[in-house]
Write an enzyme that holds these catalytic residues in place. Structure first.
Site, PDB file in Angstrom:
ATOM      1  N   HIS A 148      -1.101  -8.193   5.073  1.00 33.02           N
ATOM      2  CA  HIS A 148      -0.642  -6.887   5.543  1.00 33.02           C
ATOM      3  C   HIS A 148       0.717  -6.983   6.236  1.00 33.02           C
ATOM      4  O   HIS A 148       1.457  -5.992   6.291  1.00 33.02           O
ATOM      5  CB  HIS A 148      -1.689  -6.296   6.491  1.00 33.02           C
ATOM      6  CG  HIS A 148      -1.667  -4.807   6.600  1.00 33.02           C
ATOM      7  ND1 HIS A 148      -0.579  -4.031   6.226  1.00 33.02           N
ATOM      8  CD2 HIS A 148      -2.608  -3.930   7.062  1.00 33.02           C
ATOM      9  CE1 HIS A 148      -0.856  -2.748   6.446  1.00 33.02           C
ATOM     10  NE2 HIS A 148      -2.075  -2.667   6.946  1.00 33.02           N
ATOM     11  N   SER A 149       1.077  -8.143   6.748  1.00 30.10           N
ATOM     12  CA  SER A 149       2.377  -8.293   7.410  1.00 30.10           C
ATOM     13  C   SER A 149       3.534  -8.131   6.436  1.00 30.10           C
ATOM     14  O   SER A 149       4.661  -7.854   6.846  1.00 30.10           O
ATOM     15  CB  SER A 149       2.477  -9.670   8.082  1.00 30.10           C
ATOM     16  OG  SER A 149       1.519  -9.811   9.093  1.00 30.10           O
TER      17      SER A 149
END
Length: 451
Positions: free
Chosen positions: A163-164
């Site tokens: 998700h980063s």
């Protein structure tokens, strides 16, 4: 609900099809947020339109398409690392080490998985790659792709991404690129752009703190989850009938101006608080994850192809008594007012707070609830080939106690073929029964009162 086991082949590491730049790419302050240091899954279900099922070369086509997509999305073939000196800022080493591909088979038919295909997806862990600890992201592959062939000829494609590196819109963009290339499209429909500097703090690096963890991280690591009974998950569909009923419960001006998101969020928030039976004076909040690609983001605009995290939270708050005893119209107004807080100025303030490790974020463990709208992320544009028809999909959502504190809206079609917004809700059994009653009442009573 169907139960099955997927028989997975050996996980393969797929590297970019051609040489790519070896460099270090910075992530934005939003990308580096502690709450995003985890893996998120996008799962898509495809039925078979023709006899015989999926083409025999589908797995090899997808694997080749993944290799080709990694030429354009070459940072995704790299690995994350933290900058030194304890600043907890992330960068991507573009090392071309590759992404993971898994081919699997499951002895189950698509129709056994439910219709519409909305959370809870049956045996979902069998359909997605095992990434280990989903909150460990440093030094691991940033993308995992599993293709599962079903007994009926249908196919499930599940992409799990750090998700980063990408938000929901970005994940759909990456998966669309892979599927388009697998279908023979020569280049991506939209070329990816990194451009993380557009969401960077204006504070010079020399003025930033170096050793202190952010309030968000301290909250996530120090606050124990509340004790709850075994939760259950159900999805609630809001189609034309439900939306029309909600609008009829509002005064004319508000009924005309309110968006579908505002209507659904106000109703769900209000019914959830009532179902949990908070004390009347308890402060309750709903945090809206809103996309900076939207119309409120004016300058500089995020360009098409940007696939980083571009979501910022804004919160509506009230006492439980004010929310539940008040009208639906008041709840809609609170949600609308929270949305209006989102401005370029506010985004810059948040970026600076993140850079200084001073951004506390929303406390979901004390009367909080978070919603995110993926119903317009473009999932419906995903195609696997003329032989296949998309049957549904979205994200399984958060796991553990966070699942009871958040909902991710998804698009689907109901039994009549009408476009709907599916709202997953995870609650203990008794509050879930109360929530179901509340949701039923807020549509039926409103509809009857207008007759």
């Amino acid at each position: 609900m169907a139960t099955f086991v997927a028989h997975r082949g050996k996980a393969e590491l797929v590297v970019p099809a051609r040489a790519t730049a070896h460099e270090v790419r910075p992530l934005s302050q939003i990308d580096s947020s502690p709450g995003l240091r985890q893996y998120m899954t996008l799962i898509e279900f495809f039925g078979c339109r023709v006899p015989g099922g999926a083409p025999k070369q589908l797995a090899s086509s997808l694997k080749a398409a993944l290799a080709e997509a990694l030429v354009y999305y070459y940072p995704v073939a790299g690995r994350l690392r933290e900058l030194p000196a304890g600043r907890r800022k992330l960068v991507v080493d573009c090392t071309a080490e590759g992404a993971v591909f898994v081919e699997a088979r499951a002895d189950v038919r698509l129709e056994e998985l439910g219709k519409p295909l909305v959370p809870p997806f049956p045996c979902v862990d069998e359909l997605i790659c095992d990434v280990g600890d989903v909150r460990t992201v440093i030094g691991k592959p940033l993308l995992y792709l599993q293709m599962t062939q079903l007994r009926c000829g249908g196919v499930v494609v599940a992409m799990t991404t750090c998700h980063s590196v990408a938000d929901g819109y970005g994940m759909v963009q990456i998966l669309k690129c892979i599927l388009d290339l697998a279908r023979g499209q020569p280049v991506p429909a939209v070329f990816p752009l990194w451009e993380r500097h557009l969401l960077a703090s204006s504070i010079p690096a020399a003025m930033l703190p170096k050793d202190e963890a952010s309030p968000t991280l301290r909250t996530l690591t120090s606050m124990p989850p509340p004790p709850i009974d075994e939760p259950v998950t159900k999805s609630f569909l809001f189609g034309p009938t439900e939306i029309a009923a909600l609008r009829r419960g509002l005064p004319g001006r508000l009924a005309r101006s309110s968006t579908v998101f505002e209507l659904i969020t106000a109703a769900v928030w209000r019914c959830r608080v009532a179902a949990l039976e908070y004390a009347p004076d308890k402060r309750v909040r709903v945090t809206l994850a809103k996309n900076a690609r939207g119309s409120w983001k004016r300058e500089p605009r995020l360009p098409p192809g940007f696939y980083g995290n571009a979501v910022m939270g804004t919160t509506a708050e009230a006492s439980a008594d004010e929310l539940c005893r008040g009208s639906l119209a008041r709840a809609v107004e609170l949600v609308h007012e929270a949305k209006m807080k989102l401005t370029d100025k506010r985004l810059r303030e948040v970026l600076d707070l993140l850079a200084r490790n001073e951004y506390a974020g929303a406390n979901l463990f004390d009367g909080g609830f978070a919603v995110s709208d993926m119903s317009r992320c473009g999932n419906a544009s995903l195609e696997l080939g003329s032989w296949a028809e998309r049957a549904g999909g979205g994200t399984p959502g958060a796991g553990g106690v966070l699942a009871t504190l958040s909902s991710i809206y998804m698009s689907c079609k109901d039994s009549n073929g009408d476009e709907c917004v599916a709202v997953p809700m995870c609650l203990p059994e008794l509050p879930m029964r109360r929530f179901m009653s509340q949701i039923s009442a807020v549509t039926k009573v409103i509809a009857i009162s207008s007759m």
